[in-house]
Design a protein around this motif. Structure first.
Motif, PDB file in Angstrom:
ATOM      1  N   ALA A 175       0.814  -1.224   0.000  1.00 52.54           N
ATOM      2  CA  ALA A 175       0.000   0.000   0.000  1.00 52.54           C
ATOM      3  C   ALA A 175       0.845   1.271   0.000  1.00 52.54           C
ATOM      4  O   ALA A 175       0.474   2.261  -0.632  1.00 52.54           O
ATOM      5  N   ASP A 176       1.975   1.253   0.674  1.00 51.35           N
ATOM      6  CA  ASP A 176       2.818   2.452   0.755  1.00 51.35           C
ATOM      7  C   ASP A 176       4.114   2.322  -0.048  1.00 51.35           C
ATOM      8  O   ASP A 176       5.090   3.023   0.202  1.00 51.35           O
ATOM      9  N   LYS A 177       4.140   1.445  -1.022  1.00 55.88           N
ATOM     10  CA  LYS A 177       5.366   1.170  -1.776  1.00 55.88           C
ATOM     11  C   LYS A 177       5.414   1.818  -3.171  1.00 55.88           C
ATOM     12  O   LYS A 177       6.326   1.568  -3.927  1.00 55.88           O
ATOM     13  N   GLU A 178       4.446   2.644  -3.499  1.00 57.46           N
ATOM     14  CA  GLU A 178       4.379   3.205  -4.844  1.00 57.46           C
ATOM     15  C   GLU A 178       5.666   3.923  -5.231  1.00 57.46           C
ATOM     16  O   GLU A 178       6.172   3.742  -6.347  1.00 57.46           O
ATOM     17  N   ASP A 179       6.234   4.702  -4.326  1.00 55.07           N
ATOM     18  CA  ASP A 179       7.474   5.445  -4.639  1.00 55.07           C
ATOM     19  C   ASP A 179       8.623   4.515  -4.980  1.00 55.07           C
ATOM     20  O   ASP A 179       9.474   4.856  -5.813  1.00 55.07           O
ATOM     21  N   GLU A 180       8.672   3.334  -4.378  1.00 50.33           N
ATOM     22  CA  GLU A 180       9.747   2.380  -4.642  1.00 50.33           C
ATOM     23  C   GLU A 180       9.641   1.757  -6.040  1.00 50.33           C
ATOM     24  O   GLU A 180      10.634   1.324  -6.599  1.00 50.33           O
TER      25      GLU A 180
END
Length: 138
Positions: free
Chosen positions: A129-134
Motif C-alpha cells: 500500500a505504501d510502496k508506490e514510490d519504490e
C-alpha cells in the motif's frame, strides 16, 4: 460472498482445444480471481491447470510489487507447482495438481486454493500500500 460455477474441461495437449466437460463445481469467494481452468493429460496423469489472478484492476506499479510480495508457498499444501506468468495484464499464477474424479473432493480443493490465494492477495495489497514510490521511476 458469492458462489461461482466453475466448469473443468479436458484440453487436448496437441491442439489446445477443449474436448469434453469433466466436472462442474461451485466455488465460494472466487469472484474474479480464476483466470482460467482446464485439465490436461501429462506425464503424471490427468492434471488440473488453474490460473489465478487478482480481484481488482491494478495500477502499473502494483504489477511488479504484487509478484515481489506474493508468497507462492501459501499454495504448496494444495498444489504440485506454482509458476508466475508475466505476459498478462494482471499478475497470473499457474498452479497444477492432479484432477480429482470425486466432485466433492475437487470442489473442496478448489475452494481451499482460492481461499489461500485470496488471503495472500489481501496480505500483499496491505504490504504494498505504501510502496508506490519504490516502484515508480522518478
Amino acid at each position: 460472498m458469492e458462489e461461482t460455477a466453475i466448469i473443468v474441461m479436458l484440453r487436448d495437449a496437441e491442439t489446445g482445444f477443449l474436448d469434453k466437460e469433466l466436472g462442474c463445481y461451485t466455488i465460494e469467494g472466487s469472484e474474479g480471481v480464476i483466470f482460467q481452468i482446464y485439465a490436461q493429460e501429462q506425464e503424471q496423469g490427468l492434471m488440473t491447470v488453474l490460473k489465478l489472478s487478482c480481484d481488482k484492476e491494478l495500477q502499473d506499479w502494483e504489477y511488479e510489487a504484487i509478484f515481489d510480495y506474493y508468497d507462492t508457498d501459501v499454495l504448496a499444501t494444495w498444489v504440485d507447482s506454482v509458476e508466475e506468468e508475466e505476459e498478462h495484464i494482471n499478475p497470473v499464477w499457474r498452479v497444477t495438481f492432479p484432477f480429482l474424479e470425486e466432485a466433492g473432493e475437487m470442489e473442496e480443493k478448489l475452494t481451499a486454493i482460492v481461499k489461500a490465494h485470496m488471503q495472500e492477495l489481501e496480505s500483499v495489497y496491505t504490504a504494498i500500500a505504501d510502496k508506490e514510490d519504490e516502484y515508480c521511476e522518478v
